[in-house]
Design a protein around this motif. Structure first.
Motif, mmCIF file in Angstrom:
data_model
loop_
_atom_site.group_PDB
_atom_site.id
_atom_site.type_symbol
_atom_site.label_atom_id
_atom_site.label_comp_id
_atom_site.label_asym_id
_atom_site.label_seq_id
_atom_site.Cartn_x
_atom_site.Cartn_y
_atom_site.Cartn_z
ATOM 1 N N LYS A 82 0.974 -1.281 0.037
ATOM 2 C CA LYS A 82 0.033 0.091 0.111
ATOM 3 C C LYS A 82 0.848 1.263 0.108
ATOM 4 C CE LYS A 82 -3.850 2.364 2.256
ATOM 5 N NZ LYS A 82 -4.886 2.546 3.221
ATOM 6 N N ASP A 83 0.736 1.835 -1.184
ATOM 7 C CA ASP A 83 1.628 3.121 -1.164
ATOM 8 C C ASP A 83 0.544 4.237 -1.072
ATOM 9 O OD1 ASP A 83 3.167 5.242 -1.862
ATOM 10 O OD2 ASP A 83 4.106 4.303 -3.550
ATOM 11 N N ARG A 90 4.405 3.825 2.800
ATOM 12 C CA ARG A 90 4.343 2.592 2.102
ATOM 13 C C ARG A 90 4.660 1.381 2.782
ATOM 14 N NH1 ARG A 90 7.919 1.960 -3.458
ATOM 15 N NH2 ARG A 90 9.603 2.088 -2.018
ATOM 16 N N TYR A 112 -4.365 -6.156 -4.617
ATOM 17 C CA TYR A 112 -3.653 -4.833 -4.921
ATOM 18 C C TYR A 112 -4.735 -3.953 -5.056
ATOM 19 C CZ TYR A 112 -4.760 -6.535 -9.845
ATOM 20 O OH TYR A 112 -5.469 -6.851 -10.702
ATOM 21 N N GLN A 126 -8.451 4.062 -1.513
ATOM 22 C CA GLN A 126 -7.783 3.098 -2.481
ATOM 23 C C GLN A 126 -8.847 1.915 -2.679
ATOM 24 O OE1 GLN A 126 -3.720 2.425 -2.556
ATOM 25 N NE2 GLN A 126 -3.074 4.036 -1.030
ATOM 26 N N TYR A 170 -0.269 1.071 -9.530
ATOM 27 C CA TYR A 170 0.068 2.229 -9.202
ATOM 28 C C TYR A 170 0.776 2.898 -10.078
ATOM 29 C CZ TYR A 170 -0.701 1.111 -4.210
ATOM 30 O OH TYR A 170 -1.423 1.046 -2.974
ATOM 31 N N GLU A 174 -0.641 6.852 -10.477
ATOM 32 C CA GLU A 174 0.077 7.869 -10.551
ATOM 33 C C GLU A 174 -0.231 8.866 -11.684
ATOM 34 O OE1 GLU A 174 4.813 8.865 -9.470
ATOM 35 O OE2 GLU A 174 4.205 7.052 -10.920
ATOM 36 N N LEU A 181 4.263 9.130 -6.429
ATOM 37 C CA LEU A 181 4.282 7.853 -5.611
ATOM 38 C C LEU A 181 5.691 7.516 -5.315
ATOM 39 C CD1 LEU A 181 1.568 5.601 -7.097
ATOM 40 C CD2 LEU A 181 1.432 7.236 -5.099
#
Length: 192
Positions: A82-83, A90, A112, A126, A170, A174, A181
């Motif tokens: 998890k970012d 992160r 994810y 998210q 991700y 982004e 990120l």
């Protein structure tokens, strides 16, 4: 200091277990379900819990898992990474998390996030890739070995491809949000 031991058997009784909401698998959307619930189709019933972070001390997910232990087939969905953005945290899943779930006979879906919203310099809200999770639950439905065997198989056979999905998701997030990120070098190190 090294400590070694041998687990010879696990026994426990349930106290203060919450009643879980039932959801038909056709209406199941992991992002809109309670932290723990029951999903059903015509032949199978699963108790499903979800983690919002792979880090156990950030979101305290054990209550969610505990509330599923009274059911014969238990699944927990855990994000591999998890970012929250370069200025945020992160987190990465740890081996001992999967080990504990295996001891409790809980099938782990290594998942994810594929959607998020921008909030300042971070991403929030998210959401998991629901289709991927449903695919994994359907695989578990057909799986006849224990949760331990499933969890080890997922680590040995599928972890690398899941990490690639994390990276792609991700990268997409982004671009869509414009939020910088963390460097992908950390994910590459984790993968190695």
């Amino acid at each position: 200091m090294n400590t070694t031991g041998r687990i010879k058997g696990i026994t426990y009784r349930f106290f203060l277990v919450e009643s879980l909401q039932e959801i038909r698998i056709a209406e199941f959307d992991i992002s809109n379900t309670p932290p723990a619930c029951i999903i059903k189709d015509d032949t199978h019933t699963f108790a499903v819990s979800k983690w919002v972070s792979p880090k156990r001390t950030r979101s305290y997910p054990f209550e969610r898992v505990y509330n599923t232990l009274a059911y014969p087939k238990r699944v927990t969905v855990i994000p591999v990474i998890k970012d929250e953005g370069a200025v945020g945290d992160r987190d990465f899943i740890q081996w001992d998390t999967i080990s504990l779930m295996s001891l409790l006979d809980v099938f782990v879906v290594l998942a994810y996030y594929d959607k998020a919203k921008k909030e300042g310099e971070k991403i929030t809200s998210q959401q998991f890739d629901n289709e991927y999770i449903l695919t994994k639950i359907r695989e578990i439905k057909q799986y006849r070995s224990s949760a331990l065997h499933w969890n080890l198989k997922e680590l040995k056979v599928n972890l690398e491809s899941i990490i690639e999905k994390v990276q792609a998701a991700y990268n997409k997030i982004e671009k869509e949000t414009g939020v910088k990120l963390h460097s992908s070098n950390g994910i590459a190190k984790f993968k190695d």
